[in-house]
Design a protein around this motif. Structure first.
Motif, PDB file in Angstrom:
ATOM      1  N   LEU A   1      26.563  16.544 -36.658  1.00  0.00           N
ATOM      2  CA  LEU A   1      28.189  17.370 -36.529  1.00  0.00           C
ATOM      3  C   LEU A   1      27.367  19.357 -36.639  1.00  0.00           C
ATOM      4  O   LEU A   1      27.760  19.331 -35.497  1.00  0.00           O
ATOM      5  N   ALA A   2      27.013  19.343 -36.835  1.00  0.00           N
ATOM      6  CA  ALA A   2      26.687  20.606 -37.109  1.00  0.00           C
ATOM      7  C   ALA A   2      25.821  20.418 -35.947  1.00  0.00           C
ATOM      8  O   ALA A   2      25.787  22.130 -34.882  1.00  0.00           O
ATOM      9  N   ALA A   3      24.882  20.202 -35.515  1.00  0.00           N
ATOM     10  CA  ALA A   3      24.311  20.637 -34.351  1.00  0.00           C
ATOM     11  C   ALA A   3      24.979  20.443 -33.009  1.00  0.00           C
ATOM     12  O   ALA A   3      24.706  20.503 -31.993  1.00  0.00           O
ATOM     13  N   GLY A   4      26.029  18.949 -32.730  1.00  0.00           N
ATOM     14  CA  GLY A   4      26.154  18.562 -31.769  1.00  0.00           C
ATOM     15  C   GLY A   4      27.844  18.941 -31.542  1.00  0.00           C
ATOM     16  O   GLY A   4      28.084  18.619 -30.302  1.00  0.00           O
ATOM     17  N   GLY A   5      28.104  19.952 -32.375  1.00  0.00           N
ATOM     18  CA  GLY A   5      29.790  19.517 -32.477  1.00  0.00           C
ATOM     19  C   GLY A   5      30.404  18.318 -32.585  1.00  0.00           C
ATOM     20  O   GLY A   5      29.848  17.584 -32.915  1.00  0.00           O
ATOM     21  N   PRO A   6      31.443  18.500 -32.598  1.00  0.00           N
ATOM     22  CA  PRO A   6      32.742  17.533 -32.920  1.00  0.00           C
ATOM     23  C   PRO A   6      32.041  16.070 -32.256  1.00  0.00           C
ATOM     24  O   PRO A   6      32.448  15.906 -31.481  1.00  0.00           O
ATOM     25  N   ALA A   7      32.599  15.289 -33.008  1.00  0.00           N
ATOM     26  CA  ALA A   7      32.487  13.949 -32.273  1.00  0.00           C
ATOM     27  C   ALA A   7      33.247  12.906 -33.124  1.00  0.00           C
ATOM     28  O   ALA A   7      33.946  12.787 -34.473  1.00  0.00           O
ATOM     29  N   THR A   8      33.640  11.751 -32.124  1.00  0.00           N
ATOM     30  CA  THR A   8      34.434  11.076 -33.236  1.00  0.00           C
ATOM     31  C   THR A   8      33.211   9.848 -33.823  1.00  0.00           C
ATOM     32  O   THR A   8      31.684  10.473 -34.035  1.00  0.00           O
ATOM     33  N   ALA A   9      33.912   8.785 -34.373  1.00  0.00           N
ATOM     34  CA  ALA A   9      32.635   8.229 -35.068  1.00  0.00           C
ATOM     35  C   ALA A   9      32.171   7.146 -34.015  1.00  0.00           C
ATOM     36  O   ALA A   9      30.988   6.542 -34.589  1.00  0.00           O
ATOM     37  N   THR A  10      32.726   6.513 -33.378  1.00  0.00           N
ATOM     38  CA  THR A  10      32.395   5.799 -32.050  1.00  0.00           C
ATOM     39  C   THR A  10      30.986   7.013 -31.344  1.00  0.00           C
ATOM     40  O   THR A  10      30.444   6.453 -31.180  1.00  0.00           O
ATOM     41  N   ASP A  11      31.361   7.799 -31.000  1.00  0.00           N
ATOM     42  CA  ASP A  11      30.462   8.701 -30.815  1.00  0.00           C
ATOM     43  C   ASP A  11      28.874   8.747 -31.429  1.00  0.00           C
ATOM     44  O   ASP A  11      27.749   8.426 -30.806  1.00  0.00           O
ATOM     45  N   LEU A  12      29.488   9.068 -32.806  1.00  0.00           N
ATOM     46  CA  LEU A  12      28.256   9.368 -33.726  1.00  0.00           C
ATOM     47  C   LEU A  12      27.597   8.014 -33.783  1.00  0.00           C
ATOM     48  O   LEU A  12      26.523   7.583 -34.315  1.00  0.00           O
ATOM     49  N   ALA A  13      27.765   6.397 -34.055  1.00  0.00           N
ATOM     50  CA  ALA A  13      27.286   5.637 -33.776  1.00  0.00           C
ATOM     51  C   ALA A  13      26.320   4.796 -32.360  1.00  0.00           C
ATOM     52  O   ALA A  13      25.147   4.361 -33.062  1.00  0.00           O
TER      53      ALA A  13
ATOM     54  N   LEU B   1      23.441   7.262 -33.272  1.00  0.00           N
ATOM     55  CA  LEU B   1      22.720   6.625 -35.040  1.00  0.00           C
ATOM     56  C   LEU B   1      22.471   5.561 -35.042  1.00  0.00           C
ATOM     57  O   LEU B   1      23.436   4.694 -34.651  1.00  0.00           O
ATOM     58  N   PRO B   2      21.799   5.289 -36.206  1.00  0.00           N
ATOM     59  CA  PRO B   2      21.302   3.438 -35.997  1.00  0.00           C
ATOM     60  C   PRO B   2      22.270   3.298 -36.994  1.00  0.00           C
ATOM     61  O   PRO B   2      22.097   2.558 -38.586  1.00  0.00           O
ATOM     62  N   ILE B   3      23.521   3.345 -37.322  1.00  0.00           N
ATOM     63  CA  ILE B   3      23.897   3.176 -38.447  1.00  0.00           C
ATOM     64  C   ILE B   3      25.826   2.540 -37.801  1.00  0.00           C
ATOM     65  O   ILE B   3      25.885   2.579 -36.415  1.00  0.00           O
ATOM     66  N   SER B   4      26.321   1.335 -38.276  1.00  0.00           N
ATOM     67  CA  SER B   4      27.339   0.395 -38.303  1.00  0.00           C
ATOM     68  C   SER B   4      28.915   2.008 -37.721  1.00  0.00           C
ATOM     69  O   SER B   4      28.481   2.451 -38.604  1.00  0.00           O
ATOM     70  N   ARG B   5      29.585   2.055 -37.091  1.00  0.00           N
ATOM     71  CA  ARG B   5      30.724   2.732 -36.340  1.00  0.00           C
ATOM     72  C   ARG B   5      31.171   2.229 -38.160  1.00  0.00           C
ATOM     73  O   ARG B   5      32.286   3.622 -38.652  1.00  0.00           O
ATOM     74  N   GLN B   6      31.341   1.241 -38.719  1.00  0.00           N
ATOM     75  CA  GLN B   6      32.960   0.982 -39.767  1.00  0.00           C
ATOM     76  C   GLN B   6      31.472   2.249 -40.957  1.00  0.00           C
ATOM     77  O   GLN B   6      32.386   2.756 -41.585  1.00  0.00           O
ATOM     78  N   ALA B   7      30.426   2.158 -41.294  1.00  0.00           N
ATOM     79  CA  ALA B   7      29.753   2.614 -42.245  1.00  0.00           C
ATOM     80  C   ALA B   7      29.627   4.133 -41.568  1.00  0.00           C
ATOM     81  O   ALA B   7      30.340   4.867 -42.591  1.00  0.00           O
ATOM     82  N   ILE B   8      29.918   4.903 -40.396  1.00  0.00           N
ATOM     83  CA  ILE B   8      30.139   6.544 -40.347  1.00  0.00           C
ATOM     84  C   ILE B   8      31.744   6.690 -40.523  1.00  0.00           C
ATOM     85  O   ILE B   8      31.217   7.221 -41.472  1.00  0.00           O
ATOM     86  N   ALA B   9      32.171   5.512 -40.120  1.00  0.00           N
ATOM     87  CA  ALA B   9      33.737   5.846 -40.540  1.00  0.00           C
ATOM     88  C   ALA B   9      33.760   6.034 -42.260  1.00  0.00           C
ATOM     89  O   ALA B   9      34.487   7.062 -42.491  1.00  0.00           O
ATOM     90  N   LYS B  10      33.541   5.255 -42.909  1.00  0.00           N
ATOM     91  CA  LYS B  10      33.199   5.546 -44.489  1.00  0.00           C
ATOM     92  C   LYS B  10      33.206   6.867 -45.059  1.00  0.00           C
ATOM     93  O   LYS B  10      33.286   7.778 -46.060  1.00  0.00           O
ATOM     94  N   HIS B  11      31.601   7.110 -44.017  1.00  0.00           N
ATOM     95  CA  HIS B  11      31.043   8.461 -44.653  1.00  0.00           C
ATOM     96  C   HIS B  11      31.426   9.649 -44.079  1.00  0.00           C
ATOM     97  O   HIS B  11      31.696  11.542 -45.116  1.00  0.00           O
TER      98      HIS B  11
ATOM     99  N   ARG C   1      44.103   8.615 -27.175  1.00  0.00           N
ATOM    100  CA  ARG C   1      44.029   6.792 -27.522  1.00  0.00           C
ATOM    101  C   ARG C   1      44.036   7.078 -29.157  1.00  0.00           C
ATOM    102  O   ARG C   1      42.960   6.593 -29.231  1.00  0.00           O
ATOM    103  N   ARG C   2      44.392   7.738 -30.213  1.00  0.00           N
ATOM    104  CA  ARG C   2      43.979   7.328 -31.630  1.00  0.00           C
ATOM    105  C   ARG C   2      43.040   7.689 -31.653  1.00  0.00           C
ATOM    106  O   ARG C   2      42.701   7.215 -32.953  1.00  0.00           O
ATOM    107  N   ARG C   3      42.117   8.605 -31.500  1.00  0.00           N
ATOM    108  CA  ARG C   3      40.669   8.571 -31.644  1.00  0.00           C
ATOM    109  C   ARG C   3      40.421   9.790 -32.376  1.00  0.00           C
ATOM    110  O   ARG C   3      41.391  11.000 -32.038  1.00  0.00           O
ATOM    111  N   VAL C   4      39.859   9.668 -33.603  1.00  0.00           N
ATOM    112  CA  VAL C   4      39.709  11.003 -35.018  1.00  0.00           C
ATOM    113  C   VAL C   4      38.196  12.155 -34.198  1.00  0.00           C
ATOM    114  O   VAL C   4      37.322  10.921 -34.596  1.00  0.00           O
ATOM    115  N   ARG C   5      38.724  13.056 -33.770  1.00  0.00           N
ATOM    116  CA  ARG C   5      37.295  13.597 -33.968  1.00  0.00           C
ATOM    117  C   ARG C   5      37.133  14.523 -35.161  1.00  0.00           C
ATOM    118  O   ARG C   5      38.208  15.261 -35.527  1.00  0.00           O
TER     119      ARG C   5
END
Length: 115
Positions: free
Chosen positions: A33-45, A48-58, A75-79
């Motif tokens: 996030l520091a390198a790429g700027g704001p993102a959603t859990a889906t963007d990060l998933a 990265l080789p991590i599930s969206r659910q695990a990312i959301a928890k972290h 559309r209820r997406r959180v950045r």
């Protein structure tokens, strides 16, 4: 010294930061996030080789620690956006500890040189 985010002592803020950063996945997410700027859990998933659910928890834990801000989007997406204030508080805490150790080590060095 009192931190601005929650009116807590700096040591408590630093403790939350260190606890959050103890996990390598959370460090990876914060770096992304520091390198790429704001993102959603889906963007990060997608990056990265991590599930969206695990990312959301972290992301929730990083937000709870004050290191991220959750911004509602379309559309209820959180950045998630990095907040640097808690990290600066943790850095000041570490710098103070470092100064204490430097002073002690300098005193030990002087003592040994005089002996």
């Amino acid at each position: 010294m009192v931190s601005e985010p929650r009116g807590e002592p700096d040591e408590k803020v630093a403790e939350r930061v260190f606890t959050a950063l103890a996990d390598p996945t959370r460090r990876q997410l914060l770096a992304e996030l520091a390198a790429g700027g704001p993102a959603t859990a889906t963007d990060l998933a997608g990056r990265l080789p991590i599930s969206r659910q695990a990312i959301a928890k972290h992301l929730g834990l990083l937000t709870e620690a004050g290191l991220l801000t959750a911004e509602p989007g379309e559309r209820r997406r959180v950045r998630y956006r990095v907040r640097s204030a808690p990290m600066r508080i943790a850095q000041r805490f570490l710098a103070a500890l470092s100064r204490d150790w430097d002073d002690r080590l300098d005193a030990l060095t002087r003592h040994l040189e005089e002996s």
